[in-house]
Enzyme design. Structure first.
Site, PDB file in Angstrom:
ATOM      1  N   THR A 242       0.686  -1.071   0.104  1.00 43.32           N
ATOM      2  CA  THR A 242      -0.166  -0.103   0.191  1.00 43.32           C
ATOM      3  C   THR A 242       0.989   1.385  -0.108  1.00 43.32           C
ATOM      4  O   THR A 242       1.853   1.295   0.691  1.00 43.32           O
ATOM      5  CB  THR A 242      -0.808   0.010   1.607  1.00 43.32           C
ATOM      6  OG1 THR A 242      -1.304   1.560   1.424  1.00 43.32           O
ATOM      7  CG2 THR A 242      -0.167   0.250   2.533  1.00 43.32           C
ATOM      8  N   ARG A 252       4.023   8.462   9.341  1.00 39.65           N
ATOM      9  CA  ARG A 252       2.621   6.979   9.746  1.00 39.65           C
ATOM     10  C   ARG A 252       2.570   5.846   8.979  1.00 39.65           C
ATOM     11  O   ARG A 252       2.989   5.708   7.846  1.00 39.65           O
ATOM     12  CB  ARG A 252       1.773   7.829   9.552  1.00 39.65           C
ATOM     13  CG  ARG A 252       0.167   7.057  10.241  1.00 39.65           C
ATOM     14  CD  ARG A 252      -0.380   6.223   8.636  1.00 39.65           C
ATOM     15  NE  ARG A 252      -1.754   5.517   8.800  1.00 39.65           N
ATOM     16  CZ  ARG A 252      -2.588   4.608   7.951  1.00 39.65           C
ATOM     17  NH1 ARG A 252      -1.642   4.404   6.867  1.00 39.65           N
ATOM     18  NH2 ARG A 252      -3.544   3.722   8.204  1.00 39.65           N
ATOM     19  N   VAL A 253       2.715   4.471   9.795  1.00 42.98           N
ATOM     20  CA  VAL A 253       2.268   3.358   9.546  1.00 42.98           C
ATOM     21  C   VAL A 253       1.416   2.597   9.095  1.00 42.98           C
ATOM     22  O   VAL A 253       0.605   3.289  10.726  1.00 42.98           O
ATOM     23  CB  VAL A 253       3.511   2.743  10.233  1.00 42.98           C
ATOM     24  CG1 VAL A 253       4.081   1.146   9.761  1.00 42.98           C
ATOM     25  CG2 VAL A 253       4.674   3.348   9.739  1.00 42.98           C
ATOM     26  N   GLY A 254       0.664   2.199   8.276  1.00 47.33           N
ATOM     27  CA  GLY A 254      -0.490   1.522   8.178  1.00 47.33           C
ATOM     28  C   GLY A 254      -0.842  -0.042   9.597  1.00 47.33           C
ATOM     29  O   GLY A 254       0.413  -0.280   9.790  1.00 47.33           O
ATOM     30  N   ASP A 255      -2.054  -0.794   9.230  1.00 43.13           N
ATOM     31  CA  ASP A 255      -1.694  -1.630   9.263  1.00 43.13           C
ATOM     32  C   ASP A 255      -1.176  -3.037   8.582  1.00 43.13           C
ATOM     33  O   ASP A 255      -0.646  -4.025   7.970  1.00 43.13           O
ATOM     34  CB  ASP A 255      -3.152  -2.902   9.368  1.00 43.13           C
ATOM     35  CG  ASP A 255      -3.754  -1.999   8.053  1.00 43.13           C
ATOM     36  OD1 ASP A 255      -3.424  -1.188   7.103  1.00 43.13           O
ATOM     37  OD2 ASP A 255      -4.553  -2.922   8.094  1.00 43.13           O
ATOM     38  N   THR A 275      -7.749  -4.106   4.502  1.00 42.50           N
ATOM     39  CA  THR A 275      -8.104  -2.908   3.331  1.00 42.50           C
ATOM     40  C   THR A 275      -9.076  -1.885   4.131  1.00 42.50           C
ATOM     41  O   THR A 275      -9.487  -2.551   4.332  1.00 42.50           O
ATOM     42  CB  THR A 275      -8.195  -2.723   1.491  1.00 42.50           C
ATOM     43  OG1 THR A 275      -9.115  -3.391   1.722  1.00 42.50           O
ATOM     44  CG2 THR A 275      -6.892  -3.843   0.756  1.00 42.50           C
ATOM     45  N   GLY A 276      -8.756  -1.019   4.133  1.00 42.55           N
ATOM     46  CA  GLY A 276      -9.565  -0.341   4.756  1.00 42.55           C
ATOM     47  C   GLY A 276      -8.487   0.691   5.797  1.00 42.55           C
ATOM     48  O   GLY A 276      -7.601   0.643   6.202  1.00 42.55           O
ATOM     49  N   GLY A 278      -5.815   1.619   8.532  1.00 41.48           N
ATOM     50  CA  GLY A 278      -5.206   0.656   9.628  1.00 41.48           C
ATOM     51  C   GLY A 278      -5.874   0.643  11.103  1.00 41.48           C
ATOM     52  O   GLY A 278      -4.641  -0.209  11.097  1.00 41.48           O
TER      53      GLY A 278
HETATM   54  N1  GLY Z   1      -4.541  -0.230   4.845  1.00 42.67           N
HETATM   55  C1  GLY Z   1      -3.967   0.725   4.682  1.00 42.67           C
HETATM   56  C2  GLY Z   1      -3.343   1.789   5.996  1.00 42.67           C
HETATM   57  O1  GLY Z   1      -3.719   1.878   6.762  1.00 42.67           O
HETATM   58  O2  GLY Z   1      -2.736   2.101   5.444  1.00 42.67           O
END
Ligand code: GLY
Length: 377
Positions: A242, A252-255, A275-276, A278
């Site tokens: 992503t 910033r780091v997501g899931d 997805t979505g 994070g």
């Molecule tokens: N699921 C992607 C993010 O939140 O970075």
């Protein structure tokens, strides 16, 4: 080992009374019944007593699933699985197609940038047969973070490299650096920036009223691709990649690069990804939870829906709409060892891509809440 698993599952079911944490229950005939009343066996989600996939219970293998933006790409993964290629290499080859596509703004080249206009990518991979994982976060200038994540898995004793360290590692392995910000994604970012406040010095070229509010004029998005594949033998590979939340705070780091949140694979049970938003997955270890719920006997669809319910319960007030419903995008995807697949979405309208013996297609995702009503509709 697998027989032990099954005994453990049974003991847990009995200790927990008739009702599972997942909302599934033992029916009167002692069979596991889902919240919708369906027999879990019907979905192929239950562990075989031997722990090995029983041919008569196989739904179909190989199977590849992904978020909807992988519809074309999953054909590549399926072809490679049928040629006997490694399941992780197969799903990575699929998502590379989307990472390379400048017109997909959710990932790789052309991904939407952070609030400074710089593209920062996150990715993770997990290889079922070895249970090894690799990931990168906040990686700049390299359009295929999934390939760098695979090298972290294969060529280091680590699981996650971030930022400058991840970039130096990629350079050391000969990855080409390039500007990932395309003209189109730069214009989208500029429009967001110019519409943020009516009191700053950024003026807009066109129609968006000054100070209409960045969130209204150019919404935040969490586009991502997750792809999970299982070969004929039952070996699984998974990848999530992503550009993350658009206009995010730098760093910033997501899931997606976090094993257990945006991706998890257990070769004995199945795999899950998302997805979505994070942050919702990070707070609930969603992918790990889905796989663990499948281990207790839930089907992929049921495990995803139960996980979605927990995420909804934990959602803070500021993220809910006027009816109290979580007001963000989130989709979960899972496959079982048996080749069953399923998913769930927070609000209606989501789809997933599937390829099995019936070919590649988009499948509607069941949603926890109805789709948001369109304003003025
Ligand atoms: N699921 C992607 C993010 O939140 O970075």
């Amino acid at each position: 080992m697998a027989g032990k698993l099954d005994r453990l599952t049974r003991r847990r079911l009995l200790q927990g009374g008739a009702v599972l944490a997942g909302g599934a229950a033992l029916g009167s005939a002692g069979r596991l019944v889902g919240q919708d009343g369906s027999l879990i066996d019907d979905f192929g989600g239950k562990q075989a007593p031997s722990g090995k996939a029983e041919p008569s219970r196989l739904i179909s293998r190989p199977v590849v699933i992904s978020s909807a933006n992988g519809l074309k790409a999953i054909e590549t993964a399926m072809r490679m699985l049928k040629e006997g290629k490694d399941p992780l290499d197969s799903v990575i080859a699929a998502v590379n197609i989307v990472e390379d596509d400048p017109n997909d703004h959710s990932v790789g080249l052309g991904g939407l940038p952070n609030e400074d206009g710089v593209v920062e990518l996150d990715a993770s991979v997990m290889h079922g047969p070895t249970h090894k994982a690799g990931a990168v976060a906040s990686l700049r200038n390299i359009k295929n973070p999934s390939c760098v994540a695979r090298l972290v898995m294969k060529r280091t004793d680590h699981v996650l490299l971030v930022g400058e360290g991840a970039l130096r590692f990629a350079r050391a392995h000969g990855f080409k650096e390039e500007n990932l910000l395309t003209e189109d994604s730069r214009k989208k970012w500029l429009k967001w920036k110019e519409s943020l406040s009516k009191d700053d010095d950024w003026l807009e070229e066109e129609e968006t009223p000054k100070g209409a509010g960045g969130k209204e004029a150019v919404p935040f998005t969490w586009g991502t691709i997750n792809c999970l594949g299982i070969n004929e033998k039952g070996d699984i590979g998974g990848v999530t990649t992503t550009s993350g939340l658009s206009w995010k705070i730098p760093g910033r780091v997501g899931d997606s690069p976090i094993i257990g949140a945006g991706l998890y694979v257990d070769n004995e049970v199945g795999a899950a990804g998302s997805t979505g938003r994070g942050e919702a997955n990070l707070q609930n270890c969603s992918s790990f939870l889905i796989v663990e719920l499948m281990r207790t006997g839930l089907s992929p669809a049921q495990a995803c829906m139960e996980t979605m319910r927990r995420i909804a319960q934990h959602t803070e007030k500021r993220l809910r709409d006027e009816k109290g419903v979580p007001d963000y995008e989130l989709s979960l995807y899972a496959i079982s060892k048996y080749g069953a697949f399923g998913g769930a979405t927070m609000r209606g309208g989501g789809k997933m891509a599937v390829m099995d013996k019936d070919g590649a297609r988009l499948v509607e995702l069941p949603s926890l809440y109805p789709a948001k009503e369109k304003r003025g509709a």
